[in-house]
Design an enzyme around this catalytic site. Structure first.
Site, PDB file in Angstrom:
ATOM      1  N   LYS A   1     -12.032   8.395   4.662  1.00  0.00           N
ATOM      2  CA  LYS A   1     -12.006   7.105   5.374  1.00  0.00           C
ATOM      3  C   LYS A   1     -13.142   6.206   4.900  1.00  0.00           C
ATOM      4  O   LYS A   1     -14.284   6.645   4.779  1.00  0.00           O
ATOM      5  CB  LYS A   1     -12.079   7.318   6.890  1.00  0.00           C
ATOM      6  CG  LYS A   1     -11.923   6.028   7.654  1.00  0.00           C
ATOM      7  CD  LYS A   1     -11.516   6.249   9.089  1.00  0.00           C
ATOM      8  CE  LYS A   1     -11.386   4.935   9.842  1.00  0.00           C
ATOM      9  NZ  LYS A   1     -10.308   4.086   9.316  1.00  0.00           N
TER      10      LYS A   1
ATOM     11  N   HIS B   1     -12.921  11.185  11.747  1.00  0.00           N
ATOM     12  CA  HIS B   1     -11.829  10.999  10.791  1.00  0.00           C
ATOM     13  C   HIS B   1     -12.066  11.845   9.544  1.00  0.00           C
ATOM     14  O   HIS B   1     -13.176  12.305   9.299  1.00  0.00           O
ATOM     15  CB  HIS B   1     -11.717   9.530  10.365  1.00  0.00           C
ATOM     16  CG  HIS B   1     -11.053   8.656  11.386  1.00  0.00           C
ATOM     17  ND1 HIS B   1     -11.732   8.105  12.438  1.00  0.00           N
ATOM     18  CD2 HIS B   1      -9.765   8.256  11.522  1.00  0.00           C
ATOM     19  CE1 HIS B   1     -10.893   7.384  13.179  1.00  0.00           C
ATOM     20  NE2 HIS B   1      -9.694   7.469  12.647  1.00  0.00           N
ATOM     21  N   HIS B   2     -11.010  11.937   8.741  1.00  0.00           N
ATOM     22  CA  HIS B   2     -11.039  12.655   7.466  1.00  0.00           C
ATOM     23  C   HIS B   2     -12.115  12.103   6.517  1.00  0.00           C
ATOM     24  O   HIS B   2     -12.572  10.974   6.675  1.00  0.00           O
ATOM     25  CB  HIS B   2      -9.661  12.565   6.794  1.00  0.00           C
ATOM     26  CG  HIS B   2      -9.190  11.159   6.598  1.00  0.00           C
ATOM     27  ND1 HIS B   2      -9.496  10.417   5.489  1.00  0.00           N
ATOM     28  CD2 HIS B   2      -8.452  10.336   7.398  1.00  0.00           C
ATOM     29  CE1 HIS B   2      -8.961   9.217   5.593  1.00  0.00           C
ATOM     30  NE2 HIS B   2      -8.319   9.133   6.750  1.00  0.00           N
TER      31      HIS B   2
ATOM     32  N   GLY C   1       0.854  -1.198   0.000  1.00  0.00           N
ATOM     33  CA  GLY C   1       0.000   0.000   0.000  1.00  0.00           C
ATOM     34  C   GLY C   1       0.887   1.245   0.000  1.00  0.00           C
ATOM     35  O   GLY C   1       0.553   2.277   0.586  1.00  0.00           O
TER      36      GLY C   1
HETATM   37  P1  NAD Z   1      -5.195   5.092   1.233  1.00  0.00           P
HETATM   38  O1  NAD Z   1      -6.449   4.855   0.450  1.00  0.00           O
HETATM   39  O2  NAD Z   1      -4.525   6.436   1.134  1.00  0.00           O
HETATM   40  O3  NAD Z   1      -4.081   3.991   0.858  1.00  0.00           O
HETATM   41  C1  NAD Z   1      -4.363   2.645   0.592  1.00  0.00           C
HETATM   42  C2  NAD Z   1      -3.430   2.227  -0.545  1.00  0.00           C
HETATM   43  O4  NAD Z   1      -3.577   0.820  -0.769  1.00  0.00           O
HETATM   44  C3  NAD Z   1      -3.745   2.942  -1.870  1.00  0.00           C
HETATM   45  O5  NAD Z   1      -2.572   3.544  -2.404  1.00  0.00           O
HETATM   46  C4  NAD Z   1      -4.263   1.808  -2.753  1.00  0.00           C
HETATM   47  O6  NAD Z   1      -3.967   1.989  -4.131  1.00  0.00           O
HETATM   48  C5  NAD Z   1      -3.489   0.636  -2.164  1.00  0.00           C
HETATM   49  N1  NAD Z   1      -3.996  -0.663  -2.586  1.00  0.00           N
HETATM   50  C6  NAD Z   1      -5.243  -0.988  -3.013  1.00  0.00           C
HETATM   51  N2  NAD Z   1      -5.279  -2.289  -3.378  1.00  0.00           N
HETATM   52  C7  NAD Z   1      -4.030  -2.779  -3.180  1.00  0.00           C
HETATM   53  C8  NAD Z   1      -3.438  -4.057  -3.376  1.00  0.00           C
HETATM   54  N3  NAD Z   1      -4.150  -5.068  -3.857  1.00  0.00           N
HETATM   55  N4  NAD Z   1      -2.137  -4.218  -3.064  1.00  0.00           N
HETATM   56  C9  NAD Z   1      -1.396  -3.203  -2.594  1.00  0.00           C
HETATM   57  N5  NAD Z   1      -1.907  -1.942  -2.383  1.00  0.00           N
HETATM   58  C10 NAD Z   1      -3.204  -1.759  -2.688  1.00  0.00           C
HETATM   59  O7  NAD Z   1      -5.551   4.765   2.739  1.00  0.00           O
HETATM   60  P2  NAD Z   1      -4.699   5.117   4.054  1.00  0.00           P
HETATM   61  O8  NAD Z   1      -5.284   6.322   4.708  1.00  0.00           O
HETATM   62  O9  NAD Z   1      -3.250   5.075   3.741  1.00  0.00           O
HETATM   63  O10 NAD Z   1      -5.104   3.880   4.988  1.00  0.00           O
HETATM   64  C11 NAD Z   1      -4.803   2.562   4.606  1.00  0.00           C
HETATM   65  C12 NAD Z   1      -5.398   1.606   5.628  1.00  0.00           C
HETATM   66  O11 NAD Z   1      -4.751   1.796   6.893  1.00  0.00           O
HETATM   67  C13 NAD Z   1      -6.897   1.829   5.902  1.00  0.00           C
HETATM   68  O12 NAD Z   1      -7.498   0.580   6.163  1.00  0.00           O
HETATM   69  C14 NAD Z   1      -6.903   2.698   7.148  1.00  0.00           C
HETATM   70  O13 NAD Z   1      -8.091   2.612   7.895  1.00  0.00           O
HETATM   71  C15 NAD Z   1      -5.741   2.071   7.884  1.00  0.00           C
HETATM   72  N6  NAD Z   1      -5.117   2.898   8.910  1.00  0.00           N
HETATM   73  C16 NAD Z   1      -4.642   2.249   9.996  1.00  0.00           C
HETATM   74  C17 NAD Z   1      -3.988   2.957  10.971  1.00  0.00           C
HETATM   75  C18 NAD Z   1      -3.376   2.194  12.121  1.00  0.00           C
HETATM   76  O14 NAD Z   1      -2.821   2.834  13.035  1.00  0.00           O
HETATM   77  N7  NAD Z   1      -3.413   0.863  12.101  1.00  0.00           N
HETATM   78  C19 NAD Z   1      -3.810   4.342  10.870  1.00  0.00           C
HETATM   79  C20 NAD Z   1      -4.310   4.981   9.735  1.00  0.00           C
HETATM   80  C21 NAD Z   1      -4.954   4.247   8.750  1.00  0.00           C
END
Ligand code: NAD
Length: 245
Positions: free
Chosen positions: A138, A134-135, A8
């Protein structure tokens, strides 16, 4: 030096993790996003000492399978996971070390402990309400962190995860004693606010956390990844284990 691979990588968190790794002097061996060539995921898993996944639930099985095939530990930060995702994670934990954490900030990890403690000391007469904001981008609601805090409250009350959760107030009506309710607000660029309210007749206890930037999740993720890469035996670990270390 520990080499991490980011799953990701082009997302908001993927970019924040690359930045946090650079600041911490940790090597990023590579990253993949949605569009990647055949064999690229397996090659990244093999080249990494630890994988960090902040992507989408649909990608979880492929990411975890690649980690298992390469015997590489993995930190799963993606939220919105369902029962089958957790079953996949449990199976993988038989052969590799992994952490699944809906929130990798050390502050929220501590908050979860405090919520558990408060719930264990306050009787069912104290209603539990969890409010998060959240933003606007989400995808999941309630947030994974809100559910994690709810799970901590349930554990404090000796109940199974989810058993006390009421995700839909429907048309209203009287509040069922002992239940945990959630409210999700979405807007702007808020990285993540959480408040756990214990309310009884005449008084309230409020425990909360405000993330001021994604950097805190990224810093915590790097710390957890380094902890995982330190030769842990196979198993499903938590951020609490990292905090305790
Ligand atoms: P985002 O949409 O900006 O990023 C997600 C990325 O994953 C995108 O670039 C997308 O193209 C990519 N993606 C989609 N399918 C994919 C695949 N098959 N293989 C690889 N990459 C792929 O979202 P974000 O804000 O970066 O958040 C990502 C995740 O992390 C969400 O589930 C969010 O809720 C979670 N999150 C968790 C925490 C934590 O502390 N655990 C904190 C913030 C966000």
């Amino acid at each position: 030096m520990t080499a991490i691979g980011i799953l990701g990588a082009a997302g908001r968190m993927g970019r924040a993790i690359a930045e946090a790794a650079r600041e911490a002097g940790v090597t990023v061996v590579g990253g993949i996003d949605r569009r990647h060539g055949a064999g690229e995921l397996a090659a990244l898993a093999a080249a990494s000492d630890v994988l960090i996944d902040f992507s989408v639930p649909d990608a979880l099985a492929a990411h975890v399978d690649a980690a298992v095939a390469a015997r590489t530990p993995i930190l799963v930060g993606t939220t919105g996971l369902a029962g089958d995702h957790h079953a996949t994670i449990d199976r993988a934990a038989l052969s590799i070390a992994l952490i699944q954490a809906a929130n990798t900030s050390l502050g929220v990890t501590l908050l979860a402990r405090l919520v558990r403690e408060a719930a264990s000391r306050l009787s069912e007469d104290w209603d539990i309400e969890i409010v998060e904001m959240h933003h606007r981008h989400k995808r999941d609601a309630p947030s994974g962190t809100a559910l994690l805090l709810g799970a901590s409250a349930s554990a404090g009350r000796g109940a199974a995860t989810g058993a006390l959760d009421r995700l839909d107030r429907g048309t209203g009506g009287a509040r069922e004693p002992g239940t945990i309710h959630y409210a999700s607000l979405r807007g702007g660029s808020v990285p993540g606010d959480h408040q756990v309210i214990f309310a009884t007749e005449g008084e309230r206890v409020e425990l909360g956390h405000r993330a001021e930037s994604r950097g805190i999740f990224a810093t915590g993720a790097i710390r957890a990844a380094l902890w995982l890469a330190g030769g842990r035996p196979p198993g499903r670990y938590t951020m609490d284990d990292v905090l305790a270390a």
